[in-house]
Design an enzyme around this catalytic site. Structure first.
Site, PDB file in Angstrom:
ATOM      1  CG  HIS A  68      15.243 -63.026 -57.988  1.00  0.00           C
ATOM      2  ND1 HIS A  68      15.248 -64.242 -58.629  1.00  0.00           N
ATOM      3  CD2 HIS A  68      16.083 -63.146 -56.928  1.00  0.00           C
ATOM      4  CE1 HIS A  68      16.059 -65.076 -57.979  1.00  0.00           C
ATOM      5  NE2 HIS A  68      16.578 -64.427 -56.958  1.00  0.00           N
ATOM      6  CG  HIS A 155      20.311 -56.389 -56.045  1.00  0.00           C
ATOM      7  ND1 HIS A 155      19.532 -56.428 -54.919  1.00  0.00           N
ATOM      8  CD2 HIS A 155      20.248 -57.629 -56.589  1.00  0.00           C
ATOM      9  CE1 HIS A 155      19.005 -57.636 -54.795  1.00  0.00           C
ATOM     10  NE2 HIS A 155      19.434 -58.387 -55.795  1.00  0.00           N
ATOM     11  CG  HIS A 182      18.387 -61.760 -48.646  1.00  0.00           C
ATOM     12  ND1 HIS A 182      17.331 -62.615 -48.889  1.00  0.00           N
ATOM     13  CD2 HIS A 182      18.457 -60.967 -49.740  1.00  0.00           C
ATOM     14  CE1 HIS A 182      16.798 -62.351 -50.069  1.00  0.00           C
ATOM     15  NE2 HIS A 182      17.487 -61.346 -50.611  1.00  0.00           N
TER      16      HIS A 182
END
Length: 273
Positions: A68, A155, A182
């Site tokens: 993102h 990531h 997460h």
């Protein structure tokens, strides 16, 4: 060296919790390096420049991003000016910003911080393994080296790809930590070669949610399989989730690794000082 890495910061709840807690965490844990992944800080999608400035002012030494990275377009000119803000290093050549940076720390020490993005179930970027190899080629860790420590935020979606990254650079980096899913994993360990590893640091956000997003709208997408209204971050009390690592000054490799969780709904975990 004492390092704290905090996982994906989600929305206002995560932002407020981290900026409030960081000054005291730096003091109480005697931290030398703090790295925060903030790619979900702005309403769950991207990072705004003023939010990056607030995190740096609160005590972050470096901020990492992920898939993102470009959701807030105003970050593009900012990332060119702020060397402590990192996007994945395996974006194609010519992408704004940088994926690795040497960060100056107190006492004249320096640390190499890197951000890379996986390719399994993610955007088809350049090879992150070769990218990391190139980023560390000019550096040597520990006493007499160019940097005291090297930290990689990987990531990625797949735990297999994260584990492969950890083992590939075992003995070469201080810490390989995963972000993006997460959910904090329970596999924090020091690999055989001395690199600290954790598959996912978890998120800094409201865990009464679907990975940080309001649970009603997020759950409905699985029921109906059609896009609904734009997802919004859950705004309840955040849990701060991350990982603490202590390294050997002589080698830059890990001597200790422990999870950190505070506030919110998850069981607390605080590294011993």
């Amino acid at each position: 060296m004492r390092i704290l890495f905090l996982g994906d910061l989600v929305g206002r709840s995560g932002r407020d919790a981290v900026t409030a807690a960081l000054p005291n965490l730096r003091r109480s844990l005697h931290l030398d390096l703090v790295v925060v992944n903030a790619e979900n800080a702005s309403h769950g999608f991207g990072l705004a420049p003023e939010m990056a400035r607030a995190l740096l002012a609160a005590g972050a030494d470096a901020i990492t991003l992920g898939n993102h990275a470009w959701d807030r377009r105003e970050i593009i000119p900012f990332i060119e000016q702020e060397p402590r803000l990192l996007r994945p290093l395996n974006y194609p050549p010519g992408t704004p910003g940088r994926g690795a940076a040497v960060v100056d720390l107190a006492g004249g020490r320096r640390a190499l911080v890197m951000n890379a993005m996986g390719r399994l179930f993610m955007d088809p970027l350049d090879d992150p393994f070769r990218g990391v190899q190139q980023a560390i080629a000019a550096h040597r860790m520990g006493q007499g080296g160019t940097v005291a420590a090297m930290v990689l935020d990987f990531h990625a979606e797949a735990s297999s790809e994260k584990l492969a990254m950890g083992h590939s650079f075992d003995g070469k980096l201080s810490l390989v930590v995963g972000t993006h899913t997460h959910v904090p994993s329970a596999d924090h360990q020091i690999l055989p070669g001395g690199t600290a590893y954790m598959t996912d640091a978890g998120m800094c956000g409201d865990y009464d949610s679907v990975i940080g997003m309001e649970k009603g709208g997020a759950s409905l997408r699985f029921w109906k399989k059609v896009p609904g209204e734009r997802l919004a971050p859950a705004e309840g009390e955040a849990t701060i989730s991350g990982v603490f690592v202590e390294t050997d000054d002589a080698t830059g490799l890990a001597r200790r690794i422990a999870p950190l969780r505070m506030g919110g709904r998850l069981s607390p975990a605080m590294p011993a000082v």
